[in-house]
Design a protein around this motif. Structure first.
Motif, PDB file in Angstrom:
ATOM      1  N   ARG A  46       2.907   4.529   5.139  1.00 17.22           N
ATOM      2  CA  ARG A  46       2.883   3.808   3.848  1.00 17.22           C
ATOM      3  C   ARG A  46       2.475   2.343   4.022  1.00 17.22           C
ATOM      4  N   ARG A  47       2.212   1.957   5.241  1.00 11.51           N
ATOM      5  CA  ARG A  47       1.911   0.560   5.537  1.00 11.51           C
ATOM      6  C   ARG A  47       0.743  -0.011   4.705  1.00 11.51           C
ATOM      7  N   PRO A  48      -0.325   0.777   4.489  1.00 11.83           N
ATOM      8  CA  PRO A  48      -1.421   0.218   3.679  1.00 11.83           C
ATOM      9  C   PRO A  48      -0.941  -0.270   2.302  1.00 11.83           C
ATOM     10  N   PHE A  49       0.084   0.375   1.741  1.00 11.63           N
ATOM     11  CA  PHE A  49       0.596  -0.062   0.437  1.00 11.63           C
ATOM     12  C   PHE A  49       1.369  -1.368   0.563  1.00 11.63           C
ATOM     13  N   TYR A  50       2.103  -1.490   1.664  1.00 12.33           N
ATOM     14  CA  TYR A  50       2.813  -2.756   1.910  1.00 12.33           C
ATOM     15  C   TYR A  50       1.793  -3.893   1.985  1.00 12.33           C
ATOM     16  N   ASP A  51       0.712  -3.637   2.738  1.00 17.09           N
ATOM     17  CA  ASP A  51      -0.298  -4.682   2.922  1.00 17.09           C
ATOM     18  C   ASP A  51      -0.978  -5.052   1.604  1.00 17.09           C
ATOM     19  N   LYS A  52      -1.076  -4.071   0.703  1.00 21.23           N
ATOM     20  CA  LYS A  52      -1.704  -4.345  -0.601  1.00 21.23           C
ATOM     21  C   LYS A  52      -0.700  -4.854  -1.624  1.00 21.23           C
ATOM     22  N   GLY A  53       0.582  -4.920  -1.236  1.00 16.94           N
ATOM     23  CA  GLY A  53       1.613  -5.383  -2.166  1.00 16.94           C
ATOM     24  C   GLY A  53       1.960  -4.356  -3.227  1.00 16.94           C
ATOM     25  N   LEU A  54       1.826  -3.065  -2.898  1.00 17.52           N
ATOM     26  CA  LEU A  54       2.186  -2.018  -3.859  1.00 17.52           C
ATOM     27  C   LEU A  54       3.536  -1.425  -3.461  1.00 17.52           C
ATOM     28  N   PHE A  55       4.569  -1.720  -4.272  1.00 12.81           N
ATOM     29  CA  PHE A  55       5.929  -1.318  -3.920  1.00 12.81           C
ATOM     30  C   PHE A  55       6.552  -0.434  -4.990  1.00 12.81           C
ATOM     31  N   ALA A  56       7.337   0.557  -4.559  1.00  9.10           N
ATOM     32  CA  ALA A  56       8.189   1.297  -5.491  1.00  9.10           C
ATOM     33  C   ALA A  56       9.346   0.370  -5.828  1.00  9.10           C
ATOM     34  N   GLU A  57       9.697   0.288  -7.119  1.00  4.07           N
ATOM     35  CA  GLU A  57      10.779  -0.602  -7.536  1.00  4.07           C
ATOM     36  C   GLU A  57      12.057   0.180  -7.817  1.00  4.07           C
ATOM     37  N   SER A  58      11.921   1.490  -8.038  1.00  2.00           N
ATOM     38  CA  SER A  58      13.100   2.340  -8.196  1.00  2.00           C
ATOM     39  C   SER A  58      12.705   3.713  -7.659  1.00  2.00           C
ATOM     40  N   PHE A  59      13.722   4.604  -7.534  1.00  6.72           N
ATOM     41  CA  PHE A  59      13.435   5.889  -6.908  1.00  6.72           C
ATOM     42  C   PHE A  59      12.647   6.848  -7.794  1.00  6.72           C
ATOM     43  N   ASP A  60      12.427   6.471  -9.053  1.00  9.10           N
ATOM     44  CA  ASP A  60      11.771   7.425  -9.934  1.00  9.10           C
ATOM     45  C   ASP A  60      10.583   6.813 -10.675  1.00  9.10           C
ATOM     46  N   ASP A  61      10.139   5.641 -10.226  1.00  8.22           N
ATOM     47  CA  ASP A  61       9.033   5.031 -10.971  1.00  8.22           C
ATOM     48  C   ASP A  61       7.679   5.562 -10.485  1.00  8.22           C
ATOM     49  N   GLU A  62       6.661   5.073 -11.111  1.00  9.84           N
ATOM     50  CA  GLU A  62       5.297   5.479 -10.796  1.00  9.84           C
ATOM     51  C   GLU A  62       4.990   5.265  -9.300  1.00  9.84           C
ATOM     52  N   GLY A  63       5.402   4.099  -8.793  1.00 10.35           N
ATOM     53  CA  GLY A  63       5.144   3.756  -7.397  1.00 10.35           C
ATOM     54  C   GLY A  63       5.807   4.740  -6.445  1.00 10.35           C
ATOM     55  N   ALA A  64       7.057   5.123  -6.769  1.00  9.57           N
ATOM     56  CA  ALA A  64       7.776   6.068  -5.907  1.00  9.57           C
ATOM     57  C   ALA A  64       7.022   7.397  -5.882  1.00  9.57           C
ATOM     58  N   ARG A  65       6.546   7.806  -7.060  1.00  9.43           N
ATOM     59  CA  ARG A  65       5.831   9.090  -7.134  1.00  9.43           C
ATOM     60  C   ARG A  65       4.519   9.041  -6.375  1.00  9.43           C
ATOM     61  N   LYS A  66       3.908   7.869  -6.384  1.00 13.55           N
ATOM     62  CA  LYS A  66       2.621   7.750  -5.689  1.00 13.55           C
ATOM     63  C   LYS A  66       2.789   7.463  -4.196  1.00 13.55           C
ATOM     64  N   GLY A  67       4.037   7.350  -3.749  1.00 18.84           N
ATOM     65  CA  GLY A  67       4.269   7.160  -2.324  1.00 18.84           C
ATOM     66  C   GLY A  67       4.019   5.748  -1.844  1.00 18.84           C
ATOM     67  N   TRP A  68       4.272   4.755  -2.708  1.00 15.56           N
ATOM     68  CA  TRP A  68       4.081   3.371  -2.296  1.00 15.56           C
ATOM     69  C   TRP A  68       5.186   2.926  -1.350  1.00 15.56           C
ATOM     70  N   CYS A  69       5.051   1.726  -0.837  1.00 17.38           N
ATOM     71  CA  CYS A  69       5.980   1.177   0.142  1.00 17.38           C
ATOM     72  C   CYS A  69       7.405   1.040  -0.422  1.00 17.38           C
ATOM     73  N   LEU A  70       8.411   1.301   0.401  1.00 15.66           N
ATOM     74  CA  LEU A  70       9.810   1.322  -0.032  1.00 15.66           C
ATOM     75  C   LEU A  70      10.568   0.030   0.309  1.00 15.66           C
ATOM     76  N   TYR A  71       9.828  -1.010   0.636  1.00 15.14           N
ATOM     77  CA  TYR A  71      10.432  -2.273   1.057  1.00 15.14           C
ATOM     78  C   TYR A  71      11.438  -2.807   0.038  1.00 15.14           C
ATOM     79  N   ARG A  72      11.061  -2.796  -1.234  1.00 10.62           N
ATOM     80  CA  ARG A  72      11.938  -3.375  -2.268  1.00 10.62           C
ATOM     81  C   ARG A  72      13.140  -2.484  -2.560  1.00 10.62           C
TER      82      ARG A  72
END
Ligand code: SF4
Lengths: 142, 365
Positions: free
Chosen positions: B238-264
């Motif tokens: 998932r590192r490419p998403f971290y580098d692009k600043g794409l983060f999941a903000e909750s466990f069920d949001d769009e980002g989580a579904r798309k497999g974005w970075c779990l840093y936040r």
């Protein structure tokens, strides 16, 4: 219970292509490098796919890109090992499994024939002994 | 003691062909995180390797580490016990129990003095604690460790409890738990942390010892670099998403579904060194980040006390956390006075190796 309802449910389209994490393509560059090396120096290359940080779908994507070639083989030794030449001659996939069919190692081997397919000297030595015994006593009575 | 068979002999006796052996070596190289080109070197070494005697002690632990070991599929725990090592004492896995089990441990320590590998899972009550917190056959963990370490070639601390104190040592550390490394100063200590460690990392470290006959290169926390040399974050898909600043903000949001970075969501990947991202779990099926959960950082010291699992790494600790910490500190001070009182008794027990008495077990600190 009201909070449960707040969780949005999105039904995924089963037909949609699996997510792709962009890790398959760089491997192809490494494969190309290995193939040129094989052609020029005869030196084989083995790439351990286990050690790569693949995301879900990356492996399938790589297998699709490599395709299937003319040769398929299976070895039975400590569980099955499945081997196939990819659509690019000289590029082989070697999938080692244990007796429970769980993966032990997955290699891309770039050579004219994967090492593990060759008959091994130690096994040939053993074969000579057993063959002589067989000739001496074909019925296997002693 | 009869000479132990080499691994090559043992496999041949089981009717394993050379191909089978080469496959075993390929799997071993992969497991040890070595390049496949090392296969022939490993084959040559394994051919000659003799099964080392291994004594496994379990102290203040949950048996999760042994559970993890039994999930190893390359080699399987059966291969490991019967072919790769000689597991002479492990009170969960061995058939013997009670006096016979302890006799087996003492015999193995005598027969292989100076040669055996000592594996420890679980932390132990420190020398200043009430020894009654954890005993085996009436012997305190501290006494048993000291006795077993004396004849060991090296000590492998399996699991975060054994390596760093883990859960038992989490504030306020009621049992005064310490790690193996806190106690053992005169023998090499290899830490294989994780809660539990990846099964293949446990077997990989043992295989590495077997193949090269020497202890692996270690980092500052005594962890083998081959498995703990890179952070989860550096090997995360998932590192490419971290580098692009794409983060999941909750466990069920769009980002989580798309497999974005779990840093936040609290991912401790950037500060955690372990092999999960490449070796994965459950026979290579998946690993926490792949199944959508942030890394807890379980292979790092003090991970239980490093703030909330779901707090982003750089987030300051909230007030509730600070209050808890202060309460914990008071507990340590009060416990410390009582521990000093218990110290003399504990020291005597160690010297004479007296079984811990019922009074000591019932004594409250
Ligand atoms: S999910 Fe965790 S380990 Fe992966 S890139 Fe994000 S912060 Fe790093």
């Amino acid at each position: 219970m009201s909070r449960l309802k707040e969780i949005g449910v999105k039904v995924e389209d089963g037909e949609a292509a699996p997510a792709e994490w962009g890790n398959a393509l760089p491997i192809l560059h490494e494969v190309g490098h290995g193939l040129r090396q094989l052609r020029e120096t005869g030196e084989p290359t083995v790439i351990d796919l286990h050690a790569l940080p693949f995301g879900p779908g990356d492996e399938g994507r790589l297998f699709d890109l490599l395709g299937r070639g003319e040769v398929e083989a299976q070895i039975q030794a400590l569980g099955p090992t499945r081997i196939w030449e990819t659509g690019f001659p000289g590029v082989w996939l070697v999938d080692h499994r244990n007796t429970e069919d769980e993966r032990l190692a997955l290699h891309i081997e770039i050579s004219s024939v994967p090492e593990i397919l060759r008959s091994q000297r130690e096994d040939i030595d053993d074969a000579i002994v057993r063959l002589e015994a067989c000739i001496a006593d074909p019925a296997g009575t002693s | 003691m009869a000479a132990r068979k080499t691994l090559g002999e043992s496999l041949r006796e089981h009717g394993v062909s050379r191909r089978g052996f080469l496959k075993f070596c390929a799997a071993t190289a992969s497991m040890m995180a070595l390049p496949p080109s090392m296969g022939p070197v490993i084959a040559a070494a394994l051919e000659k390797a003799r099964r080392p005697s291994v004594i496994w002690l379990s102290f203040q632990e949950c048996t999760g580490c042994t559970e993890s070991l039994t999930r190893s599929h390359s080699p399987t725990v059966e291969d490991l016990i019967f072919d790769v090592i000689s597991l002479d004492y492990h009170h969960t896995l061995q058939a013997a129990a009670g006096h016979q089990a302890e006799a087996a441990r003492e015999q193995a320590m005598k027969d292989n003095h100076g040669e055996y590998l000592l594996i420890v899972d679980g932390s132990l009550p420190g020398p200043n604690s009430n020894p009654g917190f954890s005993t085996i056959a009436g012997i305190s963990n501290y006494a048993m460790l000291q006795e077993a370490v004396a004849g060991a070639k090296a000590v492998v601390a399996v699991g975060t409890c054994s390596a760093f104190g883990g859960l038992p040592a989490a504030a306020p550390n009621p049992t005064g738990a310490v790690s193996v490394m806190d106690i053992v100063k005169d023998k090499p200590v290899i830490n294989v942390p994780g809660c539990p460690p990846v099964p293949m990392v446990i077997t990989g470290v043992l295989a590495q010892y077997l193949v090269f006959g020497k202890l692996p290169d270690l980092d500052e926390y005594h962890r083998p670099l081959a498995f703990f040399g890179q952070s989860i974050h550096d090997r995360c898909y998932r590192r490419p998403f971290y580098d692009k600043g794409l983060f999941a903000e909750s466990f069920d949001d769009e980002g989580a579904r798309k497999g974005w970075c779990l840093y936040r969501l609290g991912c401790k990947g950037p500060s955690t060194y372990n092999a999960c991202a490449t070796m994965r779990w459950n026979s290579g099926t998946s690993w926490p980040v792949e199944s959508g959960h942030p890394c807890l950082g379980c292979s790092e010291p003090k991970f239980w006390d490093a703030g909330g699992f779901y707090e982003p790494l750089s987030a300051p600790l909230g007030t509730p956390g600070n209050t808890l910490l202060a309460a914990g500190a008071a507990g340590v001070v009060i416990g410390g006075v009582a521990a000093t009182l218990a110290k003399h008794r504990a020291a005597t027990a160690v010297a004479e190796r007296q079984p811990v008495t019922v009074e000591e077990l019932e004594q409250k600190l």
